[in-house]
Design an enzyme around this catalytic site. Structure first.
Site: not given
Length: 295
Positions: A12, A172, A230-232, A136, A202
């Protein structure tokens, strides 16, 4: 056999900016500290380490003096800046603009609540829908002097004092659907006090989810490339798996198994917002080479 890399996958803009700032400084001085992994991808971290980037913990950060330290896209609590100033540490701030804006909103809401309490009113409970301990989220909680409550899922609502006024925000990179479920459940349970919620997810991340579902459904086999931290990546992988059961998770090309792609005519490669394009290309290249070897 066709191998396609998803054009919507990869870093990103927040991660792109952080890595660019790191590479610029490393190109000049050959040395830079980074507070925590610059991105939740071990392979990319290793690449930057070879250029002179050194990842440090918050404990190590507190003992540094007269050096440059990069703050990654995830953001940091106010105490980090206070420590840097006291120790003459130069901050290279790569906090994502989306995260920075959210930090400011939460800080203002908290300060407004403190003022209201001083004037005889009540201070609302600030709630953050996010992963406990995530960098975050730690930065967001820090804007409230540690008073915000973090909930990771619907079960977390059980810990809330629902008689208080509540302000709900989101990390986000969390799932938009998950956030909506939390909102609806709080609405259902809450009988007194005000409840305000703010969709702070986001869109560059959330919009990828629908596109990635379509991408996963359009291929026989999907290889999802993501770092373990990575959580995403975990969220996006589950979305792919839900629409294509032949989705496999790898951190790099060494974890590929030949049987995954055997007999497939269409293979899709995608990844998290913390997955570099060059790594997805290496995975695609290995699949193509293996296919050629078996022809």
């Amino acid at each position: 056999m066709a191998v396609e890399i998803d054009v919507n996958s990869g870093f990103c803009f927040g991660v792109v900016t952080a890595i660019k700032k790191a590479e610029e400084e490393l190109g000049k001085s050959g040395q830079l500290y980074c507070l925590g992994d610059i991105v939740h991808n071990a392979v990319e971290v290793e690449r930057l380490c070879e250029k002179g980037l050194r990842t440090i913990t918050h404990e190590e950060f507190g003992s540094l003096n007269n050096v440059k330290v990069l703050l990654r896209a995830h953001g940091e609590p106010p105490q980090t800046y206070t420590t840097a100033e006291a120790n003459n540490v130069t901050i290279i701030d790569a906090t994502c603009p989306v995260v920075l804006q959210l930090q400011r909103r939460i800080k203002k809401a908290y300060n407004d609540g403190v003022e209201a309490e001083k004037n005889g009113g009540s201070k609302p409970l600030i709630v953050i829908y996010g992963k406990n301990g995530h960098a975050e989220v730690n930065g967001l909680v820090g804007q409230t002097n540690g008073e915000a409550v973090v909930i990771q899922d619907l079960d977390g609502i059980n810990s809330l004092d629902l008689t208080r006024d509540i302000l709900l925000y989101s990390q986000t990179t969390k799932s938009l659907e998950g956030f909506r479920q939390v909102v609806e459940e709080i609405k259902r349970r809450k009988t007194t006090g005000n409840f305000e919620y703010f969709d702070t997810i986001c869109r560059q991340v959330s919009n990828r989810m629908e596109k990635m579902r379509d991408f996963a459904a359009s291929h026989e086999v999907v290889i999802f490339v993501s770092g373990a931290k990575s959580s995403n990546g975990k969220v996006l992988f589950e979305k792919c798996l839900a629409v294509n059961p032949r989705t496999h998770l790898v951190s790099d090309e060494t974890q590929l198994l030949p049987e995954w792609t055997a007999g497939a005519d269409s293979i899709g490669i995608c990844g998290a917002t913390s997955t570099p394009l060059w790594l997805m290309e290496k995975v695609a290249d290995k699949i193509r080479r293996c296919h050629e070897c078996h022809d």
